[in-house]
Design a protein around this motif. Structure first.
Motif, PDB file in Angstrom:
ATOM      1  N   ALA A 208       0.789  -0.963   0.109  1.00 13.70           N
ATOM      2  CA  ALA A 208      -0.124   0.065  -0.012  1.00 13.70           C
ATOM      3  C   ALA A 208       0.832   1.292   0.054  1.00 13.70           C
ATOM      4  O   ALA A 208       0.365   2.350  -0.447  1.00 13.70           O
ATOM      5  CB  ALA A 208      -1.052  -0.047   1.209  1.00 13.70           C
ATOM      6  N   TYR A 209       1.949   1.168   0.457  1.00 10.31           N
ATOM      7  CA  TYR A 209       2.935   2.364   0.566  1.00 10.31           C
ATOM      8  C   TYR A 209       3.775   2.585  -0.479  1.00 10.31           C
ATOM      9  O   TYR A 209       4.707   3.576  -0.627  1.00 10.31           O
ATOM     10  CB  TYR A 209       3.593   2.515   1.819  1.00 10.31           C
ATOM     11  N   CYS A 210       3.899   1.697  -1.392  1.00  6.00           N
ATOM     12  CA  CYS A 210       5.086   1.516  -2.291  1.00  6.00           C
ATOM     13  C   CYS A 210       4.811   2.079  -3.514  1.00  6.00           C
ATOM     14  O   CYS A 210       3.901   1.520  -4.247  1.00  6.00           O
ATOM     15  CB  CYS A 210       5.719   0.115  -2.241  1.00  6.00           C
ATOM     16  N   ILE A 211       5.849   2.816  -4.259  1.00  6.63           N
ATOM     17  CA  ILE A 211       5.700   3.627  -5.509  1.00  6.63           C
ATOM     18  C   ILE A 211       6.245   2.514  -6.527  1.00  6.63           C
ATOM     19  O   ILE A 211       6.029   2.744  -7.720  1.00  6.63           O
ATOM     20  CB  ILE A 211       6.376   4.884  -5.564  1.00  6.63           C
ATOM     21  N   LEU A 307      15.263 -10.310   4.633  1.00 13.84           N
ATOM     22  CA  LEU A 307      13.902 -10.560   4.329  1.00 13.84           C
ATOM     23  C   LEU A 307      13.086  -9.302   5.221  1.00 13.84           C
ATOM     24  O   LEU A 307      12.859  -9.445   6.202  1.00 13.84           O
ATOM     25  CB  LEU A 307      13.443 -11.859   5.280  1.00 13.84           C
ATOM     26  N   PRO A 308      12.653  -8.530   4.323  1.00 18.63           N
ATOM     27  CA  PRO A 308      11.942  -7.094   4.627  1.00 18.63           C
ATOM     28  C   PRO A 308      10.648  -7.648   5.560  1.00 18.63           C
ATOM     29  O   PRO A 308       9.678  -8.249   4.850  1.00 18.63           O
ATOM     30  CB  PRO A 308      11.911  -6.154   3.624  1.00 18.63           C
ATOM     31  N   VAL A 309      10.434  -7.249   6.604  1.00 16.09           N
ATOM     32  CA  VAL A 309       9.018  -7.350   7.290  1.00 16.09           C
ATOM     33  C   VAL A 309       8.341  -6.311   7.351  1.00 16.09           C
ATOM     34  O   VAL A 309       7.033  -6.387   7.304  1.00 16.09           O
ATOM     35  CB  VAL A 309       9.562  -7.954   8.833  1.00 16.09           C
ATOM     36  N   GLN A 310       8.705  -5.228   7.494  1.00 17.64           N
ATOM     37  CA  GLN A 310       7.787  -3.702   7.654  1.00 17.64           C
ATOM     38  C   GLN A 310       7.328  -3.538   8.676  1.00 17.64           C
ATOM     39  O   GLN A 310       7.133  -2.240   9.245  1.00 17.64           O
ATOM     40  CB  GLN A 310       7.110  -4.004   6.294  1.00 17.64           C
ATOM     41  N   SER A 311       6.614  -4.465   9.440  1.00 12.24           N
ATOM     42  CA  SER A 311       5.997  -4.183  10.664  1.00 12.24           C
ATOM     43  C   SER A 311       5.864  -5.577  11.368  1.00 12.24           C
ATOM     44  O   SER A 311       5.776  -6.180  10.807  1.00 12.24           O
ATOM     45  CB  SER A 311       4.602  -3.418  10.312  1.00 12.24           C
ATOM     46  N   THR A 347      16.478  -7.072   7.751  1.00 10.06           N
ATOM     47  CA  THR A 347      15.080  -6.692   7.480  1.00 10.06           C
ATOM     48  C   THR A 347      15.116  -5.068   7.068  1.00 10.06           C
ATOM     49  O   THR A 347      16.129  -4.175   7.298  1.00 10.06           O
ATOM     50  CB  THR A 347      14.154  -7.313   8.388  1.00 10.06           C
ATOM     51  N   ASP A 348      13.931  -4.817   6.665  1.00  9.53           N
ATOM     52  CA  ASP A 348      13.490  -3.388   6.365  1.00  9.53           C
ATOM     53  C   ASP A 348      12.275  -3.227   7.216  1.00  9.53           C
ATOM     54  O   ASP A 348      11.402  -4.113   7.295  1.00  9.53           O
ATOM     55  CB  ASP A 348      12.848  -3.075   5.084  1.00  9.53           C
ATOM     56  N   VAL A 349      12.230  -1.983   7.910  1.00  9.71           N
ATOM     57  CA  VAL A 349      11.162  -1.663   8.759  1.00  9.71           C
ATOM     58  C   VAL A 349      10.362  -0.180   8.413  1.00  9.71           C
ATOM     59  O   VAL A 349      11.307   0.562   8.203  1.00  9.71           O
ATOM     60  CB  VAL A 349      11.410  -1.683  10.277  1.00  9.71           C
ATOM     61  N   ILE A 350       9.446  -0.120   8.331  1.00  8.66           N
ATOM     62  CA  ILE A 350       8.710   1.267   8.211  1.00  8.66           C
ATOM     63  C   ILE A 350       7.859   1.526   9.471  1.00  8.66           C
ATOM     64  O   ILE A 350       7.090   0.878   9.928  1.00  8.66           O
ATOM     65  CB  ILE A 350       7.523   1.347   6.926  1.00  8.66           C
ATOM     66  N   VAL A 351       8.187   2.862   9.973  1.00 10.79           N
ATOM     67  CA  VAL A 351       7.519   3.228  11.158  1.00 10.79           C
ATOM     68  C   VAL A 351       6.542   4.256  10.728  1.00 10.79           C
ATOM     69  O   VAL A 351       6.804   5.326  10.073  1.00 10.79           O
ATOM     70  CB  VAL A 351       8.481   3.616  12.318  1.00 10.79           C
ATOM     71  N   SER A 378      15.666   1.078   8.843  1.00  6.16           N
ATOM     72  CA  SER A 378      14.342   1.467   9.132  1.00  6.16           C
ATOM     73  C   SER A 378      14.130   2.922   8.428  1.00  6.16           C
ATOM     74  O   SER A 378      14.844   3.631   8.222  1.00  6.16           O
ATOM     75  CB  SER A 378      14.251   1.561  10.673  1.00  6.16           C
ATOM     76  N   PHE A 379      12.757   3.173   8.046  1.00  3.05           N
ATOM     77  CA  PHE A 379      12.242   4.366   7.538  1.00  3.05           C
ATOM     78  C   PHE A 379      11.211   5.021   8.299  1.00  3.05           C
ATOM     79  O   PHE A 379      10.201   4.130   8.581  1.00  3.05           O
ATOM     80  CB  PHE A 379      12.058   4.147   6.105  1.00  3.05           C
ATOM     81  N   LYS A 380      11.038   6.213   8.175  1.00  2.00           N
ATOM     82  CA  LYS A 380       9.774   6.844   8.330  1.00  2.00           C
ATOM     83  C   LYS A 380       8.872   6.777   7.196  1.00  2.00           C
ATOM     84  O   LYS A 380       9.380   6.820   6.344  1.00  2.00           O
ATOM     85  CB  LYS A 380      10.151   8.391   8.671  1.00  2.00           C
ATOM     86  N   TYR A 381       7.631   6.500   7.275  1.00  2.00           N
ATOM     87  CA  TYR A 381       6.570   6.286   6.316  1.00  2.00           C
ATOM     88  C   TYR A 381       6.572   7.641   5.677  1.00  2.00           C
ATOM     89  O   TYR A 381       6.444   8.761   6.207  1.00  2.00           O
ATOM     90  CB  TYR A 381       5.114   5.965   6.810  1.00  2.00           C
ATOM     91  N   SER A 382       6.572   7.515   4.034  1.00  2.00           N
ATOM     92  CA  SER A 382       6.788   8.641   3.644  1.00  2.00           C
ATOM     93  C   SER A 382       5.685   8.597   2.163  1.00  2.00           C
ATOM     94  O   SER A 382       5.610   7.473   1.611  1.00  2.00           O
ATOM     95  CB  SER A 382       7.975   9.114   2.770  1.00  2.00           C
ATOM     96  N   PRO A 383       4.462   9.500   2.383  1.00  2.00           N
ATOM     97  CA  PRO A 383       3.360   9.176   1.455  1.00  2.00           C
ATOM     98  C   PRO A 383       3.901   9.277  -0.136  1.00  2.00           C
ATOM     99  O   PRO A 383       4.409  10.320  -0.259  1.00  2.00           O
ATOM    100  CB  PRO A 383       2.423  10.430   1.756  1.00  2.00           C
TER     101      PRO A 383
HETATM  102  N1  5AD Z   1       7.815   5.025   2.999  1.00  2.00           N
HETATM  103  C1  5AD Z   1       9.015   4.780   3.557  1.00  2.00           C
HETATM  104  N2  5AD Z   1       9.629   3.630   3.380  1.00  2.00           N
HETATM  105  C2  5AD Z   1       9.248   2.964   2.268  1.00  2.00           C
HETATM  106  N3  5AD Z   1      10.000   2.186   1.676  1.00  2.00           N
HETATM  107  C3  5AD Z   1       9.189   1.823   0.587  1.00  2.00           C
HETATM  108  N4  5AD Z   1       8.216   2.651   0.390  1.00  2.00           N
HETATM  109  C4  5AD Z   1       8.510   3.473   1.551  1.00  2.00           C
HETATM  110  C5  5AD Z   1       7.474   4.692   1.704  1.00  2.00           C
HETATM  111  N5  5AD Z   1       6.543   5.119   0.963  1.00  2.00           N
HETATM  112  C6  5AD Z   1      10.873   1.261   2.459  1.00  2.00           C
HETATM  113  C7  5AD Z   1      10.393  -0.438   2.470  1.00  2.00           C
HETATM  114  C8  5AD Z   1      11.194  -1.024   1.536  1.00  2.00           C
HETATM  115  C9  5AD Z   1      12.385  -0.339   1.281  1.00  2.00           C
HETATM  116  C10 5AD Z   1      13.270  -0.580   0.151  1.00  2.00           C
HETATM  117  O1  5AD Z   1      11.903   1.053   1.408  1.00  2.00           O
HETATM  118  O2  5AD Z   1      10.925  -0.765   3.812  1.00  2.00           O
HETATM  119  O3  5AD Z   1      11.448  -2.260   1.784  1.00  2.00           O
END
Ligand code: 5AD
Ligand code: SF4
Length: 502
Positions: A208-211, A307-311, A347-351, A378-383
């Motif tokens: 849902a978050y990914c471009i 293995l990206p989990v995201q949450s 892993t990768d995580v989005i907060v 780890s990344f802050k969610y970015s719309p």
């Molecule tokens: N906002 C923040 N992080 C994101 N990722 C992908 N899309 C977004 C977003 N909209 C992160 C995910 C992905 C990594 C490559 O980038 O964690 O696994």
């Protein structure tokens, strides 16, 4: 392939290009192919924008910050246009923004998404033909390449001091339906020891978050035979490490139906001369036990899975459309942990995904403990534009996202301190990546993908690309330190991924 052929015409050409790459390994590797293509077209790569006739940016749009970087760069160097330099935007921002880039940065002449790179040679010819002193109309070619000059645009651009003959607009913006891969024999690999091979392009998952599904198009795999041919050529050229790339490598489907992803992995691992094989990125939904079986069976497959989990919250994973639950993810972690070798897991995580509650965030923290990751991105969610999540309510304030990110990183740092201590006293094999003269240390990378900096006697004839065994004597959160104890020159046969307890 490496060693891009130098065309005969190259001697007399004066065309030069500068290329800066932003973003992930896929982009880095795309750039290697773009460089190879340009060199084949008679261009020469230069180190600075000032030296270049053509300035290219291979861009990333995964988060807003990454996207803004390219517009800052374009603004910084806009003044160079008066010297006749041309600008091109490649990659994900090109695909995402398309012709809007010409409005935002009228000095850009070329916009090309990654799904259209195979058309680059024609686009370069179009660019050159359009760059003569006489203004020329450029015909549209198969709807892919066009130079347009609409009145509103000309007016806006002339306000910004441009002349009409500068207004060249060439686009390569194949839609996500393209089923073509960018396969080229002209790849200018920058590292002579370790190289990437793309096995699958695009993504059909639509988290849902990914471009990415919008910028890189639909999933399309190369045949396993063509991947193996490239791997063998790399082995013959002296490469010893191969990294298989794809947005979702383990969604790989051989169009010829010959090999599964795990079988391809094993086959690449058996290519003569190849000592290490890595793969990234894996999607948990498609992560099968057969991948772990392959790692167990083939020693050259590295002791590392990303293995990206995201949450860590099943509710949030569902909102993210990740197609697995916390429990299913942990089941896969269980498979990895039951391997015969100790496999490092990252892993990768989005907060701060919309609606993430404090207790859901806590569940991510407990997951970190439960899995015991060797590294977390780890990344802050970015719309992101066009993605399903952009319309969700319950945005988390940036301050809260920043706080959660900080908490998560601090937690992971503590866990990594403990985790890395486990390596103390072990002998790990590293591939030498370089040397830090100031510290008199060699920089090595272990099979687990850890940086291991080490001392070696000056008599040991070490150089980047060689493999040596190193005794781990110290550990930090993000790296290990050690002393070289066995070198290849001593002709001691060491298992490529041996971890020998003292
Ligand atoms: N906002 C923040 N992080 C994101 N990722 C992908 N899309 C977004 C977003 N909209 C992160 C995910 C992905 C990594 C490559 O980038 O964690 O696994
Ligand atoms: Fe983006 Fe999800 Fe595809 Fe990964 S799997 S590229 S996060 S849509």
């Amino acid at each position: 392939m490496s060693g891009v052929r130098e065309p005969a015409a190259q001697e007399q050409r004066s065309k030069t290009f500068y290329l800066e790459t932003f973003g992930c390994q896929m982009n880095v590797h795309d750039s290697e192919k773009v460089v190879g293509t340009l060199v084949q077209q008679g261009y020469r790569q230069v180190e600075t924008v000032e030296q270049a006739d053509l300035i290219l940016y291979n861009t990333c749009s995964i988060r807003d910050k990454a996207e803004q970087k390219v517009f800052h760069r374009l603004a910084d160097y806009k003044k160079l246009q008066s010297q006749g330099k041309k600008f091109g935007v490649l990659g994900c921002v090109a695909q995402q923004e398309g012709e809007k880039i010409f409005e935002r940065a009228p000095h850009v002449s070329l916009v090309c998404g990654s799904a259209s790179y195979r058309n680059l040679p024609q686009m370069l010819v179009q660019l050159e033909n359009a760059s003569g002193p006489a203004e020329r109309a450029i015909p549209r070619a198969a709807g892919e390449v066009a130079a347009l000059r609409d009145d509103a645009f000309v007016e806006k651009a002339s306000d910004s001091g441009l002349r009409t003959r500068d207004l060249i607009r060439i686009t390569g913006l194949d839609d996500r339906q393209t089923d073509k891969c960018f396969e080229t024999e002209f790849t200018a690999r920058t590292n002579p020891h370790r190289g990437y091979i793309t096995i699958i392009e695009g993504c059909d998952k639509f988290c849902a978050y990914c471009i990415v599904p919008f910028t890189r198009g639909k999933e399309r795999s190369r045949t396993s035979d063509s991947v193996l041919l490239e791997a063998r050529q790399m082995g013959d050229l002296g490469y010893t490490e191969i990294q298989l790339l794809g947005q979702n490598v383990n969604s790989y489907k051989d169009p010829a139906g010959k090999r599964s992803f795990a079988e391809l992995l094993a086959a690449v691992g058996e290519v003569p001369g190849i000592r290490r094989v890595r793969f990234t990125t894996s999607h948990p939904r498609d992560f099968g036990r057969d991948i772990v079986d392959a790692i167990d069976a083939v020693p050259s497959l590295c002791d590392h899975v990303h293995l990206p989990v995201q949450s860590g919250s099943t509710r949030l994973l569902d909102a993210m459309q990740r197609l697995y639950t916390r429990e299913q993810y942990l089941e896969r972690i269980g498979w990895i942990k039951s391997a015969k070798r100790g496999i490092a897991i990252t892993t990768d995580v989005i907060v701060g995904f919309p609606g993430e509650t404090e207790s859901e965030f806590e569940q991510t923290l407990t997951l970190l403990e439960q899995v015991g990751y060797d590294g977390v991105f780890s990344f802050k969610y970015s719309p992101r534009p066009n993605t399903p999540a952009v319309t969700l309510d319950d945005a988390i304030p940036d301050q809260e996202k920043a706080y959660r990110l900080e908490v998560l990183m601090a937690k992971q740092r503590e866990l990594q301190i403990i985790r890395n201590k486990r390596y103390l006293g072990m002998i790990l094999e590293v591939m030498i990546e370089g040397r830090n003269e100031a510290r008199q240390q060699w920089i090595g990378r272990t099979s687990q993908n850890k940086t291991l900096n080490f001392l070696a006697s000056p008599q040991a004839k070490l150089e980047p690309g060689s493999y040596v065994s190193v005794l781990v004597t110290g550990s930090f959160p993000n790296s290990l330190v050690g002393e070289c104890c066995i070198s290849e020159q001593m002709e001691l046969s060491v298992h490529p991924s041996s971890m020998i307890a003292p």
